[in-house]
Design a protein around this motif. Sequence first.
Motif, short mmCIF file in Angstrom:
data_model
loop_
_atom_site.label_atom_id
_atom_site.label_comp_id
_atom_site.label_asym_id
_atom_site.label_seq_id
_atom_site.Cartn_x
_atom_site.Cartn_y
_atom_site.Cartn_z
N GLY A 47 0.91 -1.22 0.04
CA GLY A 47 -0.14 0.05 -0.03
C GLY A 47 0.82 1.26 -0.14
O GLY A 47 0.50 2.08 -0.71
N VAL A 48 2.05 1.28 0.78
CA VAL A 48 2.85 2.34 0.73
C VAL A 48 3.52 2.51 -0.35
O VAL A 48 3.76 3.73 -1.04
CB VAL A 48 3.89 2.06 1.97
CG1 VAL A 48 5.10 3.26 1.92
CG2 VAL A 48 3.05 2.32 3.40
N VAL A 49 3.93 1.49 -1.20
CA VAL A 49 4.42 1.59 -2.63
C VAL A 49 3.81 2.24 -3.43
O VAL A 49 4.03 3.05 -4.19
CB VAL A 49 5.07 0.19 -2.89
CG1 VAL A 49 5.56 0.21 -4.37
CG2 VAL A 49 6.42 -0.13 -1.99
N GLN A 50 2.46 1.73 -3.32
CA GLN A 50 1.23 2.22 -4.38
C GLN A 50 1.03 3.66 -4.14
O GLN A 50 1.10 4.38 -5.05
CB GLN A 50 -0.08 1.49 -4.43
CG GLN A 50 0.01 -0.17 -4.80
CD GLN A 50 -1.28 -0.74 -4.84
OE1 GLN A 50 -2.07 -0.34 -3.76
NE2 GLN A 50 -1.47 -1.55 -5.56
N GLU A 51 0.98 4.25 -3.09
CA GLU A 51 0.86 5.44 -2.79
C GLU A 51 1.96 6.30 -3.15
O GLU A 51 2.00 7.37 -3.70
CB GLU A 51 0.45 5.63 -1.07
CG GLU A 51 0.25 7.23 -0.78
CD GLU A 51 -1.06 7.41 -1.18
OE1 GLU A 51 -1.27 8.80 -1.57
OE2 GLU A 51 -1.85 6.59 -1.65
N GLU A 70 1.75 12.24 -9.53
CA GLU A 70 1.17 13.40 -9.33
C GLU A 70 2.06 14.89 -9.25
O GLU A 70 1.93 15.68 -9.98
CB GLU A 70 0.15 13.45 -8.24
CG GLU A 70 -1.02 12.75 -8.20
CD GLU A 70 -2.05 13.18 -9.15
OE1 GLU A 70 -2.23 14.27 -9.13
OE2 GLU A 70 -2.57 12.19 -10.02
N MET A 71 3.23 14.42 -8.85
CA MET A 71 4.26 15.36 -8.77
C MET A 71 4.75 15.77 -10.03
O MET A 71 5.14 16.84 -10.65
CB MET A 71 5.66 15.05 -7.59
CG MET A 71 4.93 15.10 -6.34
SD MET A 71 4.89 16.46 -5.65
CE MET A 71 6.45 17.25 -5.66
N MET A 108 2.30 17.91 -11.83
CA MET A 108 2.39 19.28 -11.35
C MET A 108 3.64 20.00 -11.68
O MET A 108 3.71 21.03 -11.89
CB MET A 108 2.43 19.20 -9.69
CG MET A 108 1.06 18.89 -9.25
SD MET A 108 1.09 18.52 -7.36
CE MET A 108 1.42 20.08 -6.81
N VAL A 109 4.97 19.43 -12.07
CA VAL A 109 6.03 19.93 -12.34
C VAL A 109 5.97 20.23 -13.89
O VAL A 109 6.22 21.40 -14.34
CB VAL A 109 7.11 18.88 -12.23
CG1 VAL A 109 8.46 19.29 -13.08
CG2 VAL A 109 7.38 18.96 -10.77
N GLU A 110 5.07 19.39 -14.61
CA GLU A 110 4.89 19.87 -16.22
C GLU A 110 3.93 21.00 -16.09
O GLU A 110 4.35 21.89 -17.04
CB GLU A 110 4.34 18.55 -16.70
CG GLU A 110 4.17 18.89 -18.28
CD GLU A 110 3.53 17.45 -19.00
OE1 GLU A 110 3.01 17.40 -19.94
OE2 GLU A 110 3.47 16.36 -18.37
N VAL A 111 2.88 21.17 -15.48
CA VAL A 111 2.09 22.24 -15.36
C VAL A 111 2.82 23.44 -15.07
O VAL A 111 2.57 24.52 -15.70
CB VAL A 111 0.88 22.07 -14.37
CG1 VAL A 111 0.00 23.43 -14.06
CG2 VAL A 111 0.10 21.00 -14.92
#
Length: 95
Positions: free
Chosen positions: A16-20, A27-28, A31-34
């Motif tokens: 679960g931690v690895v998936q998260e 997501e990061m 966000m960096v691309e945006v």
Amino acid sequence: MATMSESRGERELHDGVVQELNHLSKEMEKMVEVMENVSVQLTWMAYDMVVLRTSPEVGESTRKLEEEFLQCKNLLETTCIEAIGRSTDPGRIWP
């Protein structure tokens, strides 16, 4: 000594931690691309402002170019609509 259920629970927690972490990483990246795109837009805006302040003729030329572009675009759209109307006219006899 760890029991079988404890090791299974730890494994599920680890998965679960690895998936998260993978999700957060993706997501990061988004966000960096945006932010990179915003940075590019801001750079062009700053460039445009400098050009317009140092050479007002560029602004006037740009406005004239935009007006001409819009006139051409409207003419092409009108011509295309007319051509489509002629091509779908069932009474039209093609040469």
